[in-house]
Scaffold this active site. Sequence first.
Site, short mmCIF file in Angstrom:
data_model
loop_
_atom_site.label_atom_id
_atom_site.label_comp_id
_atom_site.label_asym_id
_atom_site.label_seq_id
_atom_site.Cartn_x
_atom_site.Cartn_y
_atom_site.Cartn_z
N HIS A 79 0.83 -1.22 0.00
CA HIS A 79 0.00 0.00 0.00
C HIS A 79 0.86 1.26 0.00
O HIS A 79 0.52 2.27 0.63
CB HIS A 79 -0.94 0.03 1.21
CG HIS A 79 -1.94 -1.09 1.25
ND1 HIS A 79 -3.21 -0.96 0.75
CD2 HIS A 79 -1.85 -2.36 1.71
CE1 HIS A 79 -3.86 -2.10 0.93
NE2 HIS A 79 -3.05 -2.96 1.50
N ASN A 152 -10.42 -2.74 2.35
CA ASN A 152 -10.09 -2.76 0.93
C ASN A 152 -11.35 -2.49 0.11
O ASN A 152 -12.45 -2.45 0.65
CB ASN A 152 -9.54 -4.13 0.53
CG ASN A 152 -8.06 -4.30 0.87
OD1 ASN A 152 -7.37 -3.33 1.15
ND2 ASN A 152 -7.59 -5.53 0.84
N HIS A 343 -4.06 1.07 11.85
CA HIS A 343 -3.83 -0.20 12.56
C HIS A 343 -5.19 -0.81 12.89
O HIS A 343 -5.99 -0.18 13.59
CB HIS A 343 -3.05 0.10 13.84
CG HIS A 343 -2.75 -1.10 14.69
ND1 HIS A 343 -2.86 -2.40 14.23
CD2 HIS A 343 -2.33 -1.21 15.96
CE1 HIS A 343 -2.54 -3.23 15.19
NE2 HIS A 343 -2.21 -2.54 16.26
FE1 HDE Z 1 -2.54 -4.76 5.49
N1 HDE Z 1 -0.73 -3.98 5.94
N2 HDE Z 1 -1.86 -6.59 6.03
N3 HDE Z 1 -4.27 -5.64 4.86
N4 HDE Z 1 -3.21 -3.01 4.86
C1 HDE Z 1 -0.39 -2.68 5.80
O1 HDE Z 1 0.71 -1.39 7.42
C2 HDE Z 1 -0.76 -6.82 6.75
C3 HDE Z 1 -4.59 -6.96 4.93
C4 HDE Z 1 -4.46 -2.71 4.43
O2 HDE Z 1 -3.22 3.51 3.93
C5 HDE Z 1 0.93 -2.36 6.42
O3 HDE Z 1 1.05 0.83 7.77
C6 HDE Z 1 -0.67 -8.21 7.12
C7 HDE Z 1 -5.99 -7.16 4.66
C8 HDE Z 1 -4.53 -1.33 4.04
O4 HDE Z 1 -1.67 3.34 5.46
C9 HDE Z 1 1.36 -3.68 7.06
C10 HDE Z 1 -1.78 -8.81 6.56
C11 HDE Z 1 -6.49 -5.91 4.42
C12 HDE Z 1 -3.26 -0.82 4.28
C13 HDE Z 1 0.22 -4.59 6.68
C14 HDE Z 1 -2.52 -7.79 5.89
C15 HDE Z 1 -5.40 -4.97 4.55
C16 HDE Z 1 -2.46 -1.89 4.80
C17 HDE Z 1 1.92 -1.71 5.49
C18 HDE Z 1 -2.17 -10.27 6.60
C19 HDE Z 1 -7.93 -5.54 4.05
C20 HDE Z 1 -2.78 0.59 4.00
C21 HDE Z 1 2.01 -0.27 5.91
C22 HDE Z 1 -2.27 -10.80 7.91
C23 HDE Z 1 -8.86 -5.77 5.12
C24 HDE Z 1 -3.08 1.50 5.15
C25 HDE Z 1 1.23 -0.17 7.11
C26 HDE Z 1 -2.61 2.91 4.83
C27 HDE Z 1 -1.14 -1.74 5.19
C28 HDE Z 1 0.18 -5.87 7.08
C29 HDE Z 1 -3.69 -8.06 5.15
C30 HDE Z 1 -5.60 -3.57 4.33
C31 HDE Z 1 2.71 -4.22 6.61
C32 HDE Z 1 0.44 -8.85 7.92
C33 HDE Z 1 -6.75 -8.49 4.68
C34 HDE Z 1 -5.74 -0.59 3.49
O5 HDE Z 1 1.46 -3.60 8.44
#
Ligand code: HDE
Length: 714
Positions: A79, A152, A343
Amino acid sequence: MKNSKKTNQDNSDGKQNDLEYNKSNAENEFLTTNQGVKINDNNNSLKSGERGPSLLEDFILREKITHFDHERIPERIVHARGSGAHGYFELYNSMEKYTKAGFLNDKSIKTPVFVRFSTVAGSRGSTDLARDVRGFAVKFYTQEGIFDLVGNNMPVFFIQDAMKFPDLIHAVKAEPHNEIPQAASAHDTFWDFISLMPESMHMIMWVMSDRAIPRSLRMMEGFGVHTFRFINDKNESHFVKFHWKPKLGTHGVAWDEAQKISGKNSDFHKLDLWEAIEAGNFPEWELGVQIIPESDEHKFDFDLLDPTKLVPEELVPVTIVGKMVLNKNPDNFFAETEQVAFHPGHIVPGIDFTNDPLLQGRLFSYTDTQLSRLGSPNFHEIPINRTIAPMHNNQRDGHMRQEIAKGKVSYHPNSLGGGCPFQAKMDQGGFVSFNERVDAHKVRERSKSFSDHFSQAALFYNSQTPIEQDHIASALSFELGKVETVSIRERMLGLLNHVDSNLAATVAKTLGIAVPKDIEKPINHGVGADDEGNQEPAKVKQNIGSSDALSMLKNPTISNTIATRQIAFLCADGVNADSIKVMKIALQNAGAKAVIIAPHLGTIVSAEGTEIAVEQTYKIAASVLFDGVFIPSGKGIADLSKIKEVKEFLNDAYHHCKFIAAEAEGVQILKNNSDIKAKDSGVLTSENSADKLLATSFIKALGRHRFWEREKTL
Ligand code: HDE
């Protein structure tokens, strides 16, 4: 901690930076160092003689260069590319029956929000129009603390367990040996992984659909994806799924168009959001919830904890509870959109988690990632991340601490500080986790209730109109066509065959291979059954075969509004001013914008002798950046046939199934274009000039967004 002085009410025009620097007034706003020393020369470094070496003592140069050298922070691992906006959330009806969260109880509260939309795979400078799922993250600054709904634009995800997330992301990102391709899933490593992960098939249907190439960030749905809990003041739990429904409807572009937009304007979505807000066209979404009583947890033919499944709206309707309006652009991209730290673990009393193993992993990841990205556990002190609720605790120090904590007491319990700060009891608003009973063995296993990977993929596919199904087949043919390893293509066809045999056969044809008959049965890697931890995917009989809400074209939430749509007016000297005027006013009354395009900037002279301001030339304008095209009447219009860019403009508009309208001499331009068949009812013509009836039918047609039926004739 100094909290914002603003209340929720007066903050409704967006959360403003509450960090006020000592600002001088404009007359004496001198350039200074970061220490406040006025700078006399910002052009020359300190040297030993005009042609001599620079001096180490030049603290002004060193401060400036050091700051510059450290201007970048690590971009988000996923992202990375995002667009943000401020706004507010307003409740329609109190949800107190289900949740005690204050912002979902009190209709008089306008809760400030900050939203960040993003793509997942590309890096920060990548194109907006990549085929990808979009992040839809909303930070609610509630009076009881921050609530982040980090969702999402698709309601399901690729994988079921957080353990697979690094693998998924490694596979989709640019390949590590040559960092190619940027922001694209059409390459071997992604499809290698997917072809070995049958659990991804439902999400694959979504990312191969036009949801993955939205027309605008303002025209996307949003979803919380996981099942969460609402907790009411009796401490009762209900399962809840969150939905955002855009007031402008949900629309996509054509894939060829997406690729061309990436070349013409890779900031297309970012700019579209920015300009809409600047123009006062504030985008709006309604918040909807699907609420499921605890007692119904096992009533479905899938597991509510499985993030590769959605709850069909036919089984549990979406109740609309409020609306979100985005009404202010950030003042500074870095300070706000880049530094915002979402978060899923930022929740408030009244909302709680479930044991979805993907959500559980996320609860660890997001704080961890902020530590490396923003560099300090004090990221909550950055203005965009600050809560507006009172904040008191004994956490101290760390990099870049802003708060000047007073007194000598930084522990609990204490007597020296009068016991402050106190723990809050539940009835004082203290957060108490839902008292869920957990009684189990410690295992590394996946529940068997997670093993049906194809039924909802098929449900999604079967719910699409034939046009949408064609788009999915074309997207798969494109993506798998870019895959070089034949065995990966074959494995994918094997999986697609489990979703829909016609889909598999259509894709197989474009790949020039047959759907393999003897392909191994898809294996659920990690789902425990045999000694190696594998289990065959189960097929579970479904309650419903089709759901209209899953189709963008059938979706009843789609409105026919053309508000904020951009319509290109192809003009030249000698155009009839009346023809422009009638169409322009009609479009404006419907909320759309007419953009005058001509061979040169400045003004053109109409047939009536008036001057008309030109906004873009044919060198700059491209059909892919517009929603529809109008060619007015006028003698001078005939010359447009000679302009190469006009021909390309019309060809693209036609091929991307846009509605085209033309009057009198304008109609002739269309007839001169061999590609455009004037019989097509997406091409609206009139032999009269300034025809109000034409304007009315053009507006009605534009409300359908695209004349996709044309694809069959191309
Ligand atoms: Fe994320 N995801 N994600 N994700 N995600 C991040 O956090 C992660 C997942 C989503 O505009 C990170 O600050 C793991 C699902 C959005 O700043 C990180 C898993 C969904 C955004 C991270 C998922 C999301 C992130 C990277 C699987 C939809 C952007 C930067 C367990 C429900 C937020 C950050 C923004 C961002 C980890 C799966 C949505 C690395 C480990 C499912 C919208 O922490």
